[in-house]
Design an enzyme around this catalytic site. Structure first.
Site, mmCIF file in Angstrom:
data_model
loop_
_atom_site.group_PDB
_atom_site.id
_atom_site.type_symbol
_atom_site.label_atom_id
_atom_site.label_comp_id
_atom_site.label_asym_id
_atom_site.label_seq_id
_atom_site.Cartn_x
_atom_site.Cartn_y
_atom_site.Cartn_z
ATOM 1 N N LYS A 181 0.773 -1.053 0.011
ATOM 2 C CA LYS A 181 -0.048 0.077 -0.039
ATOM 3 C C LYS A 181 0.730 1.096 -0.058
ATOM 4 C CE LYS A 181 -2.063 -1.222 3.787
ATOM 5 N NZ LYS A 181 -1.449 -2.736 4.131
ATOM 6 N N ARG B 273 -9.469 0.208 9.274
ATOM 7 C CA ARG B 273 -9.275 -1.248 9.484
ATOM 8 C C ARG B 273 -10.318 -2.121 10.353
ATOM 9 N NH1 ARG B 273 -3.175 0.363 9.280
ATOM 10 N NH2 ARG B 273 -2.107 -1.650 9.389
ATOM 11 N N ARG C 70 11.661 -5.330 4.892
ATOM 12 C CA ARG C 70 11.309 -3.783 4.609
ATOM 13 C C ARG C 70 12.368 -3.032 5.290
ATOM 14 N NH1 ARG C 70 5.312 -1.905 5.410
ATOM 15 N NH2 ARG C 70 5.594 -2.566 7.579
ATOM 16 N N ARG D 129 11.695 -0.877 10.825
ATOM 17 C CA ARG D 129 10.516 -0.688 11.614
ATOM 18 C C ARG D 129 10.431 -1.641 12.844
ATOM 19 N NH1 ARG D 129 4.980 0.462 8.445
ATOM 20 N NH2 ARG D 129 4.261 -0.706 10.291
ATOM 21 N N ARG E 269 0.291 -9.037 13.980
ATOM 22 C CA ARG E 269 -0.553 -8.058 13.076
ATOM 23 C C ARG E 269 -1.391 -8.555 11.744
ATOM 24 N NH1 ARG E 269 4.592 -5.123 10.925
ATOM 25 N NH2 ARG E 269 3.375 -3.931 9.803
#
Ligand code: ADP
Ligand code: AMP
Length: 216
Positions: free
Chosen positions: A13, A88, A127, A160, A171
């Site tokens: 996203k 969400r 990431r 992160r 998550r």
């Protein structure tokens, strides 16, 4: 164009938002980015949000909805907006309907990026994000030209704190339990479009642009 990007954590996203913002000149509103900024600045919102984010859990609806309500009132959203990571939950989606209606607008596109759960773990643990400008990379799938240096601003790349294997599991469970039901919500409204998020970054971007231009 008033757009929502849906999809599990790691679906792409944020990566695709960079393309859409450049192409259509609309603001990118990421609730995750808003929470991370509040944490960095040490505001009361940041202190509260961090309790949940550290565990990989969703931040409570009343906090999250307030942030989006305030952000959508700003003048730059009049020409359109791209929501990334919001809504969400069903409550957030219902609240968003009310906010958008009060602006005299409607959600025009909901784009869902489909990626298999098995691939998401590799995407998230690899990431890296630029500490200065927020650009997103991947150590294998989308590496920067120089290791740990942002191509765009030469800032340092960091991982992160919630992109660890343990937190990614929580998550993804939060996504399955609370966010995935939203797909039916938007399907019923007729605004949902599906895009295969496992394709190359450029291919995914082109397909999204075609949908937004009414060409697909
Ligand atoms: P989200 O915002 O949905 O959580 P990101 O855009 O941050 O996801 O992407 C998660 C990771 O996957 C990043 O490291 C990014 O570089 C990488 N990525 C995004 N899209 C693709 C793609 N189409 N193919 C391979 N890797 C991708
Ligand atoms: P993201 O940057 O979208 O991956 O979000 C990072 C974290 O921020 C999530 O794991 C949640 O803890 C929190 N968060 C972001 N957006 C929301 C939202 N719409 N509702 C609840 N929590 C959120």
């Amino acid at each position: 164009m008033n757009i929502i990007f849906m999809g599990p954590p790691g679906a792409g996203k944020g990566t695709q938002a960079q393309t859409i913002v450049d192409e259509f000149q609309i603001p990118h509103i990421s609730t995750g980015d808003a929470f991370r900024l509040a944490i960095k600045e040490g505001t009361p919102l940041g202190v509260e949000a961090q309790k949940y984010m550290d565990q990989g859990l969703l931040v409570p609806d009343e906090i999250t909805i307030g942030i989006v309500r305030d952000r959508l009132q700003l003048a730059d959203c009049q020409k359109g907006f791209l929501l990334d990571g919001f809504p969400r939950t069903i409550s957030q989606a219902e609240a968003l309907d009310g906010i958008v209606e009060s602006m005299g607008k409607q959600i025009t596109h909901v784009i869902n990026l489909n990626v298999d759960r098995g691939l998401l773990l590799a995407r998230l643990t690899g990431r890296r994000v630029c500490k200065s400008c927020g650009a997103t990379y991947h150590v294998m799938f989308n590496p920067p030209a120089a290791e740990n240096v942002c191509d765009k601003c030469s800032g340092p790349l960091i991982q992160r704190s919630d992109d660890t294997e343990e937190k990614v599991g929580t998550r993804l469970d939060e996504y399955t339990n609370k966010t995935a039901p939203l797909l039916n919500y938007y399907e019923a409204k007729g605004t949902l479009r599906q895009v295969n998020g496992e394709q190359d970054i450029d291919v995914v971007g082109k397909q999204i642009c075609s949908i937004l231009r009414g060409q697909a």
